[in-house]
Design a protein around this motif. Structure first.
Motif, PDB file in Angstrom:
ATOM      1  N   UNK A 197     -60.981 -18.580   1.881  1.00  0.00           N
ATOM      2  CA  UNK A 197     -60.703 -19.759   2.695  1.00  0.00           C
ATOM      3  C   UNK A 197     -59.370 -20.349   2.236  1.00  0.00           C
ATOM      4  N   UNK A 198     -58.459 -20.497   3.162  1.00  0.00           N
ATOM      5  CA  UNK A 198     -57.172 -21.148   2.900  1.00  0.00           C
ATOM      6  C   UNK A 198     -57.255 -22.539   3.516  1.00  0.00           C
ATOM      7  N   UNK A 199     -57.279 -23.548   2.655  1.00  0.00           N
ATOM      8  CA  UNK A 199     -57.394 -24.940   3.106  1.00  0.00           C
ATOM      9  C   UNK A 199     -56.021 -25.502   3.453  1.00  0.00           C
ATOM     10  N   UNK A 200     -56.014 -26.523   4.281  1.00  0.00           N
ATOM     11  CA  UNK A 200     -54.775 -27.203   4.619  1.00  0.00           C
ATOM     12  C   UNK A 200     -54.146 -27.789   3.357  1.00  0.00           C
ATOM     13  N   UNK A 201     -52.819 -27.803   3.309  1.00  0.00           N
ATOM     14  CA  UNK A 201     -52.097 -28.451   2.207  1.00  0.00           C
ATOM     15  C   UNK A 201     -52.287 -29.965   2.320  1.00  0.00           C
ATOM     16  N   UNK A 202     -52.135 -30.652   1.215  1.00  0.00           N
ATOM     17  CA  UNK A 202     -52.304 -32.102   1.172  1.00  0.00           C
ATOM     18  C   UNK A 202     -50.968 -32.739   0.782  1.00  0.00           C
ATOM     19  N   UNK A 203     -50.035 -32.873   1.744  1.00  0.00           N
ATOM     20  CA  UNK A 203     -48.714 -33.389   1.404  1.00  0.00           C
ATOM     21  C   UNK A 203     -48.766 -34.835   0.926  1.00  0.00           C
ATOM     22  N   UNK A 204     -47.800 -35.174   0.070  1.00  0.00           N
ATOM     23  CA  UNK A 204     -47.669 -36.545  -0.431  1.00  0.00           C
ATOM     24  C   UNK A 204     -46.365 -37.136   0.077  1.00  0.00           C
ATOM     25  N   UNK A 205     -46.351 -38.452   0.219  1.00  0.00           N
ATOM     26  CA  UNK A 205     -45.144 -39.174   0.614  1.00  0.00           C
ATOM     27  C   UNK A 205     -44.920 -40.268  -0.415  1.00  0.00           C
ATOM     28  N   UNK A 206     -43.789 -40.200  -1.113  1.00  0.00           N
ATOM     29  CA  UNK A 206     -43.426 -41.222  -2.086  1.00  0.00           C
ATOM     30  C   UNK A 206     -42.159 -41.893  -1.590  1.00  0.00           C
ATOM     31  N   UNK A 207     -42.199 -43.212  -1.479  1.00  0.00           N
ATOM     32  CA  UNK A 207     -41.107 -43.920  -0.830  1.00  0.00           C
ATOM     33  C   UNK A 207     -40.441 -44.935  -1.753  1.00  0.00           C
ATOM     34  N   UNK A 208     -39.208 -45.275  -1.405  1.00  0.00           N
ATOM     35  CA  UNK A 208     -38.459 -46.300  -2.113  1.00  0.00           C
ATOM     36  C   UNK A 208     -37.712 -47.128  -1.078  1.00  0.00           C
ATOM     37  N   UNK A 209     -38.068 -48.403  -0.976  1.00  0.00           N
ATOM     38  CA  UNK A 209     -37.394 -49.310  -0.042  1.00  0.00           C
ATOM     39  C   UNK A 209     -36.142 -49.873  -0.698  1.00  0.00           C
ATOM     40  N   UNK A 210     -35.212 -50.350   0.131  1.00  0.00           N
ATOM     41  CA  UNK A 210     -33.982 -50.937  -0.392  1.00  0.00           C
ATOM     42  C   UNK A 210     -34.305 -52.167  -1.247  1.00  0.00           C
ATOM     43  N   UNK A 211     -33.373 -52.495  -2.130  1.00  0.00           N
ATOM     44  CA  UNK A 211     -33.545 -53.608  -3.064  1.00  0.00           C
ATOM     45  C   UNK A 211     -33.501 -54.948  -2.329  1.00  0.00           C
ATOM     46  N   UNK A 212     -33.982 -55.981  -3.019  1.00  0.00           N
ATOM     47  CA  UNK A 212     -33.959 -57.340  -2.474  1.00  0.00           C
ATOM     48  C   UNK A 212     -32.527 -57.740  -2.155  1.00  0.00           C
ATOM     49  N   UNK A 213     -32.383 -58.615  -1.168  1.00  0.00           N
ATOM     50  CA  UNK A 213     -31.052 -59.033  -0.725  1.00  0.00           C
ATOM     51  C   UNK A 213     -31.081 -60.526  -0.402  1.00  0.00           C
ATOM     52  N   UNK A 214     -29.945 -61.188  -0.603  1.00  0.00           N
ATOM     53  CA  UNK A 214     -29.785 -62.581  -0.205  1.00  0.00           C
ATOM     54  C   UNK A 214     -28.866 -62.607   0.998  1.00  0.00           C
ATOM     55  N   UNK A 215     -29.269 -63.362   2.022  1.00  0.00           N
ATOM     56  CA  UNK A 215     -28.463 -63.436   3.242  1.00  0.00           C
ATOM     57  C   UNK A 215     -27.081 -63.999   2.914  1.00  0.00           C
ATOM     58  N   UNK A 216     -26.077 -63.492   3.617  1.00  0.00           N
ATOM     59  CA  UNK A 216     -24.693 -63.921   3.420  1.00  0.00           C
ATOM     60  C   UNK A 216     -23.987 -63.985   4.752  1.00  0.00           C
ATOM     61  N   UNK A 217     -22.755 -63.529   4.785  1.00  0.00           N
ATOM     62  CA  UNK A 217     -21.948 -63.647   5.999  1.00  0.00           C
ATOM     63  C   UNK A 217     -22.104 -62.460   6.946  1.00  0.00           C
ATOM     64  N   UNK A 218     -22.785 -61.406   6.516  1.00  0.00           N
ATOM     65  CA  UNK A 218     -23.032 -60.263   7.400  1.00  0.00           C
ATOM     66  C   UNK A 218     -24.523 -59.948   7.421  1.00  0.00           C
ATOM     67  N   UNK A 219     -24.961 -59.361   8.501  1.00  0.00           N
ATOM     68  CA  UNK A 219     -26.375 -58.998   8.625  1.00  0.00           C
ATOM     69  C   UNK A 219     -26.674 -57.837   7.678  1.00  0.00           C
ATOM     70  N   UNK A 220     -27.704 -57.961   6.842  1.00  0.00           N
ATOM     71  CA  UNK A 220     -28.017 -56.868   5.909  1.00  0.00           C
ATOM     72  C   UNK A 220     -28.694 -55.697   6.611  1.00  0.00           C
TER      73      UNK A 220
END
Length: 176
Positions: free
Chosen positions: A48-71
């Motif tokens: 029996x060949x079972x389905x693979x169990x993929x993983x997703x590891x994520x990294x969101x952008x760092x915190x930001x303070x609003x300024x004169x341009x849209x982040x």
């Protein structure tokens, strides 16, 4: 070559449906001194060949303070442990009240790093916590998967810190 152990192997393809049950069948045609023979069959001849169990590891952008341009907020997702995944990986960004969720879909080309980004609006409520969600629906050879969630998928956008600089005019006045 007489009585003994004989082996066979096969490498599975990298395309199409691979997960499932495979059954070996072994036969011997016989010869002038030996009758033909076949394996015992049944589950002992199945793999029996079972389905693979993929993983997703994520990294969101760092915190930001609003300024004169849209982040611009971004998310990076590493898809691993899958078997030649097909389909799409889907990024969704949600934010504070009034923010229209953003969705981005990348076509998969197997394990690897995928990214998405969105520039925030310049009107309405922009400061707040934004959360990414990344998912993969799976395919014939892979189970579905989603990101780890939590703080790794959040970016805090802080309020701008405006400054006020004043100049009195005129600088001196003479009464009289």
């Amino acid at each position: 070559a007489g009585n003994g152990t004989y082996t066979a192997s096969d490498t599975l393809p990298t395309m199409g449906t691979v997960a499932g049950t495979y059954t070996w069948a072994v036969t011997y045609a016989g010869d002038a001194n030996n009758k033909s023979a076949a394996d015992q069959g049944g589950t002992t001849e199945q793999t029996v060949v079972s389905k693979a169990n993929p993983t997703i590891t994520t990294t969101a952008s760092a915190a930001v303070t609003l300024g004169t341009t849209a982040p611009t907020l971004s998310d990076s997702a590493v898809l691993a442990a899958g078997y030649y995944e097909t389909g799409n990986i889907v990024f969704t960004l949600t934010g504070p009240a009034g923010f229209t969720p953003y969705t981005h879909s990348d076509a998969l080309s197997g394990n690897g790093t995928y990214t998405a980004s969105d520039t925030l609006p310049t009107t309405g409520t922009v400061a707040g916590t934004y959360t990414w969600h990344v998912s993969y629906a799976g395919d014939a050879n892979n189970k579905s998967g989603s990101d780890q969630g939590g703080s790794a998928e959040q970016t805090v956008v802080s309020k701008a810190i405006p400054t006020i600089t004043t100049t009195a005019s005129p600088s001196a006045v003479t009464l009289g």
